[in-house]
Design a protein around this motif. Sequence first.
Motif, PDB file in Angstrom:
ATOM      1  N   CYS A 116     120.723  49.841  74.904  1.00  0.00           N
ATOM      2  CA  CYS A 116     119.963  48.990  75.200  1.00  0.00           C
ATOM      3  C   CYS A 116     119.431  48.930  76.688  1.00  0.00           C
ATOM      4  CB  CYS A 116     120.232  47.702  74.920  1.00  0.00           C
ATOM      5  SG  CYS A 116     118.963  46.271  75.672  1.00  0.00           S
ATOM      6  N   ALA A 117     120.807  49.086  77.553  1.00  0.00           N
ATOM      7  CA  ALA A 117     120.756  49.268  78.753  1.00  0.00           C
ATOM      8  C   ALA A 117     120.014  50.609  79.558  1.00  0.00           C
ATOM      9  CB  ALA A 117     122.363  49.071  79.502  1.00  0.00           C
ATOM     10  N   ARG A 118     120.550  51.641  78.870  1.00  0.00           N
ATOM     11  CA  ARG A 118     119.868  52.899  79.120  1.00  0.00           C
ATOM     12  C   ARG A 118     118.299  52.845  78.961  1.00  0.00           C
ATOM     13  NH1 ARG A 118     120.886  56.692  74.314  1.00  0.00           N
ATOM     14  NH2 ARG A 118     119.362  55.129  73.604  1.00  0.00           N
ATOM     15  N   ASP A 119     117.975  52.460  77.824  1.00  0.00           N
ATOM     16  CA  ASP A 119     116.610  52.331  77.534  1.00  0.00           C
ATOM     17  C   ASP A 119     115.532  51.644  78.450  1.00  0.00           C
ATOM     18  OD1 ASP A 119     117.019  54.055  75.439  1.00  0.00           O
ATOM     19  OD2 ASP A 119     117.192  52.312  73.703  1.00  0.00           O
ATOM     20  N   ILE A 120     116.248  50.575  79.076  1.00  0.00           N
ATOM     21  CA  ILE A 120     115.424  49.796  79.962  1.00  0.00           C
ATOM     22  C   ILE A 120     115.417  50.243  81.324  1.00  0.00           C
ATOM     23  CG2 ILE A 120     115.560  47.673  81.446  1.00  0.00           C
ATOM     24  CD1 ILE A 120     117.195  46.253  79.153  1.00  0.00           C
ATOM     25  N   LEU A 121     116.459  51.243  81.579  1.00  0.00           N
ATOM     26  CA  LEU A 121     116.382  52.077  82.913  1.00  0.00           C
ATOM     27  C   LEU A 121     115.385  53.398  82.741  1.00  0.00           C
ATOM     28  CD1 LEU A 121     120.215  52.206  83.935  1.00  0.00           C
ATOM     29  CD2 LEU A 121     118.594  50.580  84.709  1.00  0.00           C
ATOM     30  N   ASN A 122     115.344  53.772  81.827  1.00  0.00           N
ATOM     31  CA  ASN A 122     114.608  55.005  81.338  1.00  0.00           C
ATOM     32  C   ASN A 122     113.024  54.622  81.157  1.00  0.00           C
ATOM     33  OD1 ASN A 122     116.481  56.772  81.113  1.00  0.00           O
ATOM     34  ND2 ASN A 122     116.739  57.091  79.015  1.00  0.00           N
ATOM     35  N   ALA A 123     112.712  53.478  80.693  1.00  0.00           N
ATOM     36  CA  ALA A 123     111.472  52.928  80.591  1.00  0.00           C
ATOM     37  C   ALA A 123     110.903  52.690  82.045  1.00  0.00           C
ATOM     38  CB  ALA A 123     111.373  51.509  79.691  1.00  0.00           C
ATOM     39  N   TRP A 124     111.691  52.088  82.685  1.00  0.00           N
ATOM     40  CA  TRP A 124     111.160  51.803  83.955  1.00  0.00           C
ATOM     41  C   TRP A 124     110.994  53.040  84.970  1.00  0.00           C
ATOM     42  CZ3 TRP A 124     108.980  47.410  86.296  1.00  0.00           C
ATOM     43  CH2 TRP A 124     108.885  46.492  85.443  1.00  0.00           C
ATOM     44  N   SER A 125     112.006  53.961  84.813  1.00  0.00           N
ATOM     45  CA  SER A 125     111.881  55.184  85.719  1.00  0.00           C
ATOM     46  C   SER A 125     110.755  56.103  85.386  1.00  0.00           C
ATOM     47  CB  SER A 125     113.316  55.855  85.758  1.00  0.00           C
ATOM     48  OG  SER A 125     113.519  56.402  84.420  1.00  0.00           O
ATOM     49  N   SER A 126     110.350  55.960  84.035  1.00  0.00           N
ATOM     50  CA  SER A 126     109.169  56.798  83.892  1.00  0.00           C
ATOM     51  C   SER A 126     107.675  56.119  83.897  1.00  0.00           C
ATOM     52  CB  SER A 126     109.055  57.151  82.013  1.00  0.00           C
ATOM     53  OG  SER A 126     109.266  55.893  81.299  1.00  0.00           O
ATOM     54  N   THR A 127     107.783  54.915  84.457  1.00  0.00           N
ATOM     55  CA  THR A 127     106.508  54.044  84.598  1.00  0.00           C
ATOM     56  C   THR A 127     106.372  53.642  85.680  1.00  0.00           C
ATOM     57  OG1 THR A 127     106.786  53.288  82.207  1.00  0.00           O
ATOM     58  CG2 THR A 127     105.356  52.063  83.491  1.00  0.00           C
ATOM     59  N   LEU A 128     107.380  53.090  86.523  1.00  0.00           N
ATOM     60  CA  LEU A 128     107.003  52.252  87.882  1.00  0.00           C
ATOM     61  C   LEU A 128     106.782  53.231  89.081  1.00  0.00           C
ATOM     62  CD1 LEU A 128     107.144  49.522  89.328  1.00  0.00           C
ATOM     63  CD2 LEU A 128     109.471  50.129  90.090  1.00  0.00           C
ATOM     64  N   THR A 129     105.685  52.968  89.741  1.00  0.00           N
ATOM     65  CA  THR A 129     105.266  53.989  90.776  1.00  0.00           C
ATOM     66  C   THR A 129     105.162  53.186  92.043  1.00  0.00           C
ATOM     67  OG1 THR A 129     102.884  53.594  90.137  1.00  0.00           O
ATOM     68  CG2 THR A 129     104.000  55.508  89.220  1.00  0.00           C
ATOM     69  N   SER A 130     104.899  52.011  92.104  1.00  0.00           N
ATOM     70  CA  SER A 130     104.616  50.946  93.406  1.00  0.00           C
ATOM     71  C   SER A 130     105.128  49.557  92.997  1.00  0.00           C
ATOM     72  CB  SER A 130     103.416  51.037  93.861  1.00  0.00           C
ATOM     73  OG  SER A 130     102.518  50.710  92.913  1.00  0.00           O
ATOM     74  N   ILE A 131     105.376  48.934  94.198  1.00  0.00           N
ATOM     75  CA  ILE A 131     105.646  47.383  94.306  1.00  0.00           C
ATOM     76  C   ILE A 131     104.691  46.866  95.310  1.00  0.00           C
ATOM     77  CG2 ILE A 131     107.331  45.726  94.974  1.00  0.00           C
ATOM     78  CD1 ILE A 131     109.461  47.348  93.600  1.00  0.00           C
ATOM     79  N   LYS A 132     103.992  45.791  95.248  1.00  0.00           N
ATOM     80  CA  LYS A 132     103.026  45.494  96.058  1.00  0.00           C
ATOM     81  C   LYS A 132     102.934  43.989  96.215  1.00  0.00           C
ATOM     82  CE  LYS A 132      99.876  49.672  95.245  1.00  0.00           C
ATOM     83  NZ  LYS A 132      98.331  49.988  94.994  1.00  0.00           N
ATOM     84  N   GLY A 133     102.095  43.452  97.088  1.00  0.00           N
ATOM     85  CA  GLY A 133     102.011  41.882  97.049  1.00  0.00           C
ATOM     86  C   GLY A 133     101.783  41.741  98.660  1.00  0.00           C
ATOM     87  N   ASN A 134     102.120  40.567  98.889  1.00  0.00           N
ATOM     88  CA  ASN A 134     102.117  40.048 100.653  1.00  0.00           C
ATOM     89  C   ASN A 134     103.474  40.356 101.082  1.00  0.00           C
ATOM     90  OD1 ASN A 134     103.483  37.927  99.484  1.00  0.00           O
ATOM     91  ND2 ASN A 134     102.089  36.410  99.755  1.00  0.00           N
ATOM     92  N   ALA A 135     103.727  39.692 101.981  1.00  0.00           N
ATOM     93  CA  ALA A 135     105.184  39.955 102.703  1.00  0.00           C
ATOM     94  C   ALA A 135     106.327  40.048 101.548  1.00  0.00           C
ATOM     95  CB  ALA A 135     105.350  39.055 103.873  1.00  0.00           C
ATOM     96  N   ASP A 136     106.103  39.181 100.693  1.00  0.00           N
ATOM     97  CA  ASP A 136     107.153  39.007  99.391  1.00  0.00           C
ATOM     98  C   ASP A 136     107.254  40.294  98.719  1.00  0.00           C
ATOM     99  OD1 ASP A 136     107.009  36.335 100.052  1.00  0.00           O
ATOM    100  OD2 ASP A 136     106.367  35.633  98.337  1.00  0.00           O
ATOM    101  N   ARG A 137     106.413  41.339  99.276  1.00  0.00           N
ATOM    102  CA  ARG A 137     106.657  42.557  98.181  1.00  0.00           C
ATOM    103  C   ARG A 137     107.979  43.133  98.870  1.00  0.00           C
ATOM    104  NH1 ARG A 137     103.129  43.446 102.469  1.00  0.00           N
ATOM    105  NH2 ARG A 137     103.371  45.366 103.465  1.00  0.00           N
ATOM    106  N   PHE A 138     108.346  42.830 100.249  1.00  0.00           N
ATOM    107  CA  PHE A 138     109.883  43.211 100.761  1.00  0.00           C
ATOM    108  C   PHE A 138     110.890  42.430 100.086  1.00  0.00           C
ATOM    109  CE2 PHE A 138     106.657  44.273 104.070  1.00  0.00           C
ATOM    110  CZ  PHE A 138     107.129  45.604 104.182  1.00  0.00           C
TER     111      PHE A 138
END
Length: 415
Positions: free
Chosen positions: A134-156
């Motif tokens: 389960c832990a592995r699958d969560i990590l693999n799913a995100w690493s194959s999908t996530l490309t950016s984190i956006k928003g206002n200052a809260d993105r930091f």
Amino acid sequence: MKRNLDLTSRRGFLKTAGALTAAGATGALGLASIPGRANAAPATFSHPGGLHNAGDINRAKVKVAAGEDPWRSGWNRLIANSHSQPSWTPRPQATVYRGGSDPQNYGILYNDIAAAYQNALRWHIQGVAAHGDCARDILNAWSSTLTSIKGNADRFLAVGIYGWQFANVGELMRGYPGFDLGRFQNMMRTVFYPMNDDFLYGGDDGVSHNGACITNYWANWDLCNMASVMAIGILCDDGPMFDRAVNYFRNGAGNGSIRNAVPFVYDSQGLAQWQESGRDQGHTMMGMGQMGAICEMAWNQGVDLYGADSNRFMKAAQYVAKYNLGEDVPFTKYTWGSGTNCAYNEQTTISSSSRGQLRPVWAMLDSHYRRRRNLSVPYIQRMAQAVHPEGGGGDYGSTSGGFDQLGFGTLMYSK
């Protein structure tokens, strides 16, 4: 003002030049050399070596199997959490938004991180493959999908808090069958780290802290980004990156460096005022967790930040604990500049907002100062007892504050 560098190791002796990594001027990401930087990274990183080392994991495994408290109580808190169930299904996003006008989906990320962490702990301690999978699958799913984190200052805040947490789960799952460590490391290096470094040091343009006055952002903003840089450095065996976080802790210009996060020391009382104490106690408690995470990760790599500046953090933690236990503490007027023009602000009294709030940050501090170092920390000890047994994400409300710490310190840090 230039500050002296404290190179005291976790074992209580000074690191000699030969014991320090001769980190080059640039790392894999082209990290620039920092004048006066303390090269503290180990020649070889210890793994697992983030929030938990092999000894922590083995102790929890043995004690839980034997049914001994307080580990059994901590374990029962873990397995009762819905995030720790192996049926958890990840919901990876290509872009995560925190702050601003876009749909706010960052809660999906912090819930998935909590699930990955809790299942990783259950796999390490009990050895059931379903949890590791389960832990592995969560990590693999995100690493194959996530490309950016956006928003206002809260993105930091997002890249800081979720960066150090995610990297620590990756560290726990290193070597697990089917875990794509290389792809996960790449995600941490390319999505999280550049924004962490941009906030702290200014990135390519040298304009740090989102272009604001250096004192505009509270200590936690620096701390979570420092923690992320350090955690990613450990995950990726990147000495210059690790050093970058250590150097900021000791010498950074923002409010997260040790002397700015703890601006006033009352040595005769063994206390020190925390930078956010005049703001509210919820964020002050958060600071205990963020700085504690940095110190624990550094300790597991042979660097003692817990003891920096004559245990300055310990005195601050004693101060925060004492006030939140209902007792009086001294307060010195705190002033700072805000916005882009450093507009004057001041706080003349400590804030009682959220006083007495419980967060799972105290077992780690109690374990270090009272157990490892055999120091008298009665207020930290009492706070740890008040939160006992510590839970984690999902046990302290559904909003982001309840997921600012990974938790389960009773299980993982009790000595």
